[in-house]
Scaffold this motif. Structure first.
Motif, PDB file in Angstrom:
ATOM      1  N   THR A   1       0.848  -1.187   0.000  1.00  0.00           N
ATOM      2  CA  THR A   1       0.000   0.000   0.000  1.00  0.00           C
ATOM      3  C   THR A   1       0.890   1.245   0.000  1.00  0.00           C
ATOM      4  N   ASP A   2       0.287   2.391  -0.261  1.00  0.00           N
ATOM      5  CA  ASP A   2       1.041   3.653  -0.208  1.00  0.00           C
ATOM      6  C   ASP A   2       1.602   3.889   1.189  1.00  0.00           C
ATOM      7  N   GLU A   3       0.811   3.595   2.222  1.00  0.00           N
ATOM      8  CA  GLU A   3       1.277   3.775   3.602  1.00  0.00           C
ATOM      9  C   GLU A   3       2.483   2.886   3.890  1.00  0.00           C
ATOM     10  N   LEU A   4       2.436   1.639   3.437  1.00  0.00           N
ATOM     11  CA  LEU A   4       3.567   0.734   3.637  1.00  0.00           C
ATOM     12  C   LEU A   4       4.802   1.242   2.898  1.00  0.00           C
ATOM     13  N   MET A   5       4.629   1.728   1.681  1.00  0.00           N
ATOM     14  CA  MET A   5       5.768   2.279   0.935  1.00  0.00           C
ATOM     15  C   MET A   5       6.400   3.448   1.685  1.00  0.00           C
ATOM     16  N   THR A   6       5.579   4.288   2.279  1.00  0.00           N
ATOM     17  CA  THR A   6       6.100   5.411   3.064  1.00  0.00           C
ATOM     18  C   THR A   6       6.954   4.906   4.220  1.00  0.00           C
ATOM     19  N   ARG A   7       6.484   3.866   4.900  1.00  0.00           N
ATOM     20  CA  ARG A   7       7.249   3.291   6.024  1.00  0.00           C
ATOM     21  C   ARG A   7       8.545   2.639   5.541  1.00  0.00           C
ATOM     22  N   LEU A   8       8.481   1.939   4.435  1.00  0.00           N
ATOM     23  CA  LEU A   8       9.675   1.293   3.910  1.00  0.00           C
ATOM     24  C   LEU A   8      10.712   2.325   3.475  1.00  0.00           C
ATOM     25  N   GLN A   9      10.263   3.398   2.865  1.00  0.00           N
ATOM     26  CA  GLN A   9      11.185   4.465   2.465  1.00  0.00           C
ATOM     27  C   GLN A   9      11.802   5.144   3.685  1.00  0.00           C
ATOM     28  N   ALA A  10      11.012   5.302   4.751  1.00  0.00           N
ATOM     29  CA  ALA A  10      11.554   5.874   5.993  1.00  0.00           C
ATOM     30  C   ALA A  10      12.608   4.945   6.583  1.00  0.00           C
ATOM     31  N   LYS A  11      12.357   3.641   6.560  1.00  0.00           N
ATOM     32  CA  LYS A  11      13.350   2.681   7.055  1.00  0.00           C
ATOM     33  C   LYS A  11      14.614   2.748   6.208  1.00  0.00           C
ATOM     34  N   ALA A  12      14.465   2.865   4.896  1.00  0.00           N
ATOM     35  CA  ALA A  12      15.615   2.950   4.001  1.00  0.00           C
ATOM     36  C   ALA A  12      16.463   4.183   4.317  1.00  0.00           C
ATOM     37  N   ARG A  13      15.819   5.301   4.607  1.00  0.00           N
ATOM     38  CA  ARG A  13      16.557   6.522   4.972  1.00  0.00           C
ATOM     39  C   ARG A  13      17.236   6.361   6.335  1.00  0.00           C
TER      40      ARG A  13
END
Length: 130
Positions: free
Chosen positions: A95-107
């Motif tokens: 989902t878009d929300e999950l992508m946001t969390r994954l991108q935050a983890k990547a950063r």
């Protein structure tokens, strides 16, 4: 099961931190096992020379991976000094929300870590129904 989702992240192990990282990942895996009953599998792998680590987990649906990111998310920061995250790969449709969390983890863990999504094209599974 169209909602099945797999997650793979790959990190460089910081020099001299392998044993600390191994201990931390045992704690993390134990936490996931005790607190996330829907996770189908959660595995930590190291390269033969100990320079790379991959974490692979399987979920029956996106909600399970979203729950993992919420519940285990606070456990990622203590691992940060031991690794440099290189990539997160998601096999399935986040989902878009999950992508946001994954991108935050990547950063958080890798600055320039890539987040890659791979869509299902063909295949099957033999996972037991929920």
């Amino acid at each position: 099961m169209d909602d099945f989702i797999a997650y793979l992240d790959t990190s460089e192990v910081q020099a001299g931190r392998l044993e600390e990282l191994k201990a931390a990942t045992i704690e993390l895996a134990t936490f996931v096992e005790l607190n996330e009953p829907r996770v189908l599998a959660y595995r930590v792998y190291f390269s033969a020379d100990g320079s790379m680590m991959s974490i692979l987990h399987f979920h029956p649906d996106v909600a399970s991976l979203e729950f993992h990111m919420e519940v285990a998310g606070p456990k990622f920061l203590p691992i940060a000094p031991y690794i440099k995250l290189r990539s997160i790969e998601v096999f399935g449709r986040p989902t878009d929300e999950l992508m946001t969390r994954l991108q935050a983890k990547a950063r958080l863990l890798g600055d320039d870590a890539a987040v890659i999504v791979r869509d299902l094209h063909a295949g099957f599974d033999r996972l037991p129904p929920d």
